[in-house]
Motif scaffolding. Structure first.
Motif, short mmCIF file in Angstrom:
data_model
loop_
_atom_site.label_atom_id
_atom_site.label_comp_id
_atom_site.label_asym_id
_atom_site.label_seq_id
_atom_site.Cartn_x
_atom_site.Cartn_y
_atom_site.Cartn_z
N VAL A 99 -10.25 -21.70 -40.89
CA VAL A 99 -9.04 -21.77 -41.72
C VAL A 99 -9.42 -21.51 -43.18
O VAL A 99 -8.76 -20.76 -43.89
CB VAL A 99 -8.32 -23.12 -41.55
CG1 VAL A 99 -7.20 -23.28 -42.58
CG2 VAL A 99 -7.75 -23.25 -40.14
N GLY A 100 -10.49 -22.14 -43.64
CA GLY A 100 -10.95 -21.94 -45.01
C GLY A 100 -11.35 -20.50 -45.29
O GLY A 100 -11.14 -19.98 -46.39
N ASN A 101 -11.94 -19.85 -44.30
CA ASN A 101 -12.36 -18.46 -44.46
C ASN A 101 -11.16 -17.53 -44.63
O ASN A 101 -11.28 -16.44 -45.16
CB ASN A 101 -13.20 -18.02 -43.25
CG ASN A 101 -14.10 -16.87 -43.57
OD1 ASN A 101 -14.64 -16.78 -44.68
ND2 ASN A 101 -14.28 -15.98 -42.62
N ARG A 102 -10.00 -18.00 -44.21
CA ARG A 102 -8.75 -17.23 -44.40
C ARG A 102 -8.02 -17.65 -45.67
O ARG A 102 -6.92 -17.22 -45.94
CB ARG A 102 -7.85 -17.40 -43.17
CG ARG A 102 -8.37 -16.59 -42.00
CD ARG A 102 -7.83 -17.09 -40.69
NE ARG A 102 -8.29 -16.30 -39.57
CZ ARG A 102 -9.51 -16.33 -39.04
NH1 ARG A 102 -10.42 -17.12 -39.57
NH2 ARG A 102 -9.84 -15.57 -38.02
N HIS A 103 -8.64 -18.52 -46.44
CA HIS A 103 -8.09 -19.00 -47.72
C HIS A 103 -6.70 -19.61 -47.57
O HIS A 103 -5.87 -19.50 -48.47
CB HIS A 103 -8.08 -17.87 -48.77
CG HIS A 103 -9.44 -17.33 -49.05
ND1 HIS A 103 -10.25 -17.85 -50.02
CD2 HIS A 103 -10.15 -16.34 -48.45
CE1 HIS A 103 -11.40 -17.20 -50.02
NE2 HIS A 103 -11.37 -16.27 -49.08
N ALA A 104 -6.46 -20.23 -46.43
CA ALA A 104 -5.17 -20.88 -46.19
C ALA A 104 -5.25 -22.34 -46.62
O ALA A 104 -6.23 -23.02 -46.31
CB ALA A 104 -4.81 -20.80 -44.71
N PRO A 105 -4.26 -22.84 -47.33
CA PRO A 105 -4.25 -24.26 -47.68
C PRO A 105 -4.22 -25.11 -46.41
O PRO A 105 -3.48 -24.82 -45.47
CB PRO A 105 -2.96 -24.45 -48.47
CG PRO A 105 -2.52 -23.09 -48.87
CD PRO A 105 -3.10 -22.13 -47.86
N LEU A 106 -5.05 -26.14 -46.39
CA LEU A 106 -5.17 -27.02 -45.24
C LEU A 106 -4.80 -28.43 -45.67
O LEU A 106 -5.27 -28.90 -46.71
CB LEU A 106 -6.61 -26.98 -44.70
CG LEU A 106 -6.93 -27.78 -43.45
CD1 LEU A 106 -6.12 -27.28 -42.26
CD2 LEU A 106 -8.42 -27.69 -43.15
N LEU A 145 4.99 -30.70 -46.58
CA LEU A 145 3.62 -30.49 -47.04
C LEU A 145 3.56 -30.91 -48.50
O LEU A 145 4.31 -30.39 -49.32
CB LEU A 145 3.21 -29.03 -46.89
CG LEU A 145 3.11 -28.50 -45.47
CD1 LEU A 145 2.76 -27.03 -45.47
CD2 LEU A 145 2.09 -29.30 -44.66
N GLU A 146 2.67 -31.84 -48.81
CA GLU A 146 2.55 -32.33 -50.18
C GLU A 146 1.15 -32.09 -50.70
O GLU A 146 0.17 -32.22 -49.98
CB GLU A 146 2.88 -33.82 -50.24
CG GLU A 146 4.33 -34.10 -49.94
CD GLU A 146 4.73 -35.50 -50.35
OE1 GLU A 146 4.78 -35.75 -51.56
OE2 GLU A 146 4.97 -36.31 -49.45
N GLU A 147 1.06 -31.76 -51.98
CA GLU A 147 -0.20 -31.44 -52.62
C GLU A 147 -1.21 -32.58 -52.48
O GLU A 147 -2.40 -32.33 -52.31
CB GLU A 147 0.03 -31.10 -54.10
CG GLU A 147 -1.18 -30.58 -54.82
CD GLU A 147 -1.71 -29.25 -54.30
OE1 GLU A 147 -2.87 -28.93 -54.63
OE2 GLU A 147 -1.01 -28.53 -53.57
N ARG A 148 -0.75 -33.82 -52.51
CA ARG A 148 -1.70 -34.94 -52.42
C ARG A 148 -2.39 -35.00 -51.06
O ARG A 148 -3.42 -35.65 -50.92
CB ARG A 148 -1.00 -36.26 -52.71
CG ARG A 148 0.04 -36.66 -51.69
CD ARG A 148 0.67 -37.98 -52.04
NE ARG A 148 1.86 -38.20 -51.23
CZ ARG A 148 2.80 -39.03 -51.53
NH1 ARG A 148 2.71 -39.75 -52.63
NH2 ARG A 148 3.84 -39.18 -50.76
N CYS A 149 -1.86 -34.31 -50.06
CA CYS A 149 -2.48 -34.29 -48.73
C CYS A 149 -3.33 -33.05 -48.49
O CYS A 149 -3.93 -32.89 -47.43
CB CYS A 149 -1.40 -34.37 -47.65
SG CYS A 149 -0.46 -35.90 -47.71
N ARG A 150 -3.36 -32.16 -49.49
CA ARG A 150 -4.11 -30.92 -49.35
C ARG A 150 -5.60 -31.20 -49.48
O ARG A 150 -6.03 -31.92 -50.38
CB ARG A 150 -3.67 -29.92 -50.41
CG ARG A 150 -4.29 -28.57 -50.27
CD ARG A 150 -3.68 -27.61 -51.25
NE ARG A 150 -4.40 -26.37 -51.24
CZ ARG A 150 -4.09 -25.33 -51.96
NH1 ARG A 150 -3.04 -25.39 -52.79
NH2 ARG A 150 -4.78 -24.24 -51.90
#
Length: 179
Positions: A99-106, A145-150
């Motif tokens: 997922v990180g290699n696709r630069h997708a927010p997790l 989806l909230e930034e604090r959970c990213r």
């Protein structure tokens, strides 16, 4: 009206019993520090968040304004997402890498079963294909989806081999690995 900070949250006792006029934001708008929107009740709201408020970000239930018996509070809108629960350390590591290699927010979120943590990404067909290839159990669901959970890299750095340059080959200027 220009608002620069968060006054509190709807769970604060000071706001108990007050009417709520929601400022509905999608997950991307909730991350902006400059924004102009209209609440569900028709109030024109402009946000120019202070540096402190920018660091904190906007969360679901944040109170931005108290006006008599009414408060204006942030309501993060749900968005179609993929909720995954890889099983085992190796599967989690591979999942996060891919997922990180696709630069997708997790995001790390509470799953359908109370108390269970899941990984969430914004839905797209390519990501769903990845989940199939990785054989990761998942479900499609509308969630907030909230930034604090990213999940974020703590160092703020981003390292790859030379894969972003010329398909991984050394450039004509002599960049790359030398023997």
């Amino acid at each position: 009206m220009i608002l620069t900070h968060v006054c509190g949250t709807l769970s604060d006792a000071a706001y108990a019993g007050k009417a709520v006029d929601p400022l509905q934001l999608d997950y991307a708008d909730a991350q902006k520090h400059l924004l102009r929107r209209t609440t569900r009740g028709g109030r024109d709201i402009a946000l120019r968040l202070s540096p402190e408020a920018q660091l904190r970000g906007l969360h679901d239930g944040d109170v931005l304004l108290e006006d008599g018996d009414t408060v204006v509070a942030v309501e993060i809108l749900p968005v179609l997402s993929l909720l995954a629960r890889p099983e085992g350390n190796a599967a989690i590591a591979r999942f996060c890498y891919e997922v990180g290699n696709r630069h997708a927010p997790l995001y790390e979120v509470e799953g359908p079963a109370s108390g269970c943590l899941y990984f969430a990404v914004l839905y797209d067909a390519a990501m769903e294909d990845l989940f199939h290839k990785l054989q990761v159990p998942y479900e499609k669901k509308e969630i907030k989806l909230e930034e604090r959970c990213r999940l974020k890299l703590l160092s703020g750095t981003h390292h790859h081999a030379s894969s972003h340059r010329n398909g991984g080959a050394a450039s004509a200027k002599g960049e790359g690995n030398h023997a």
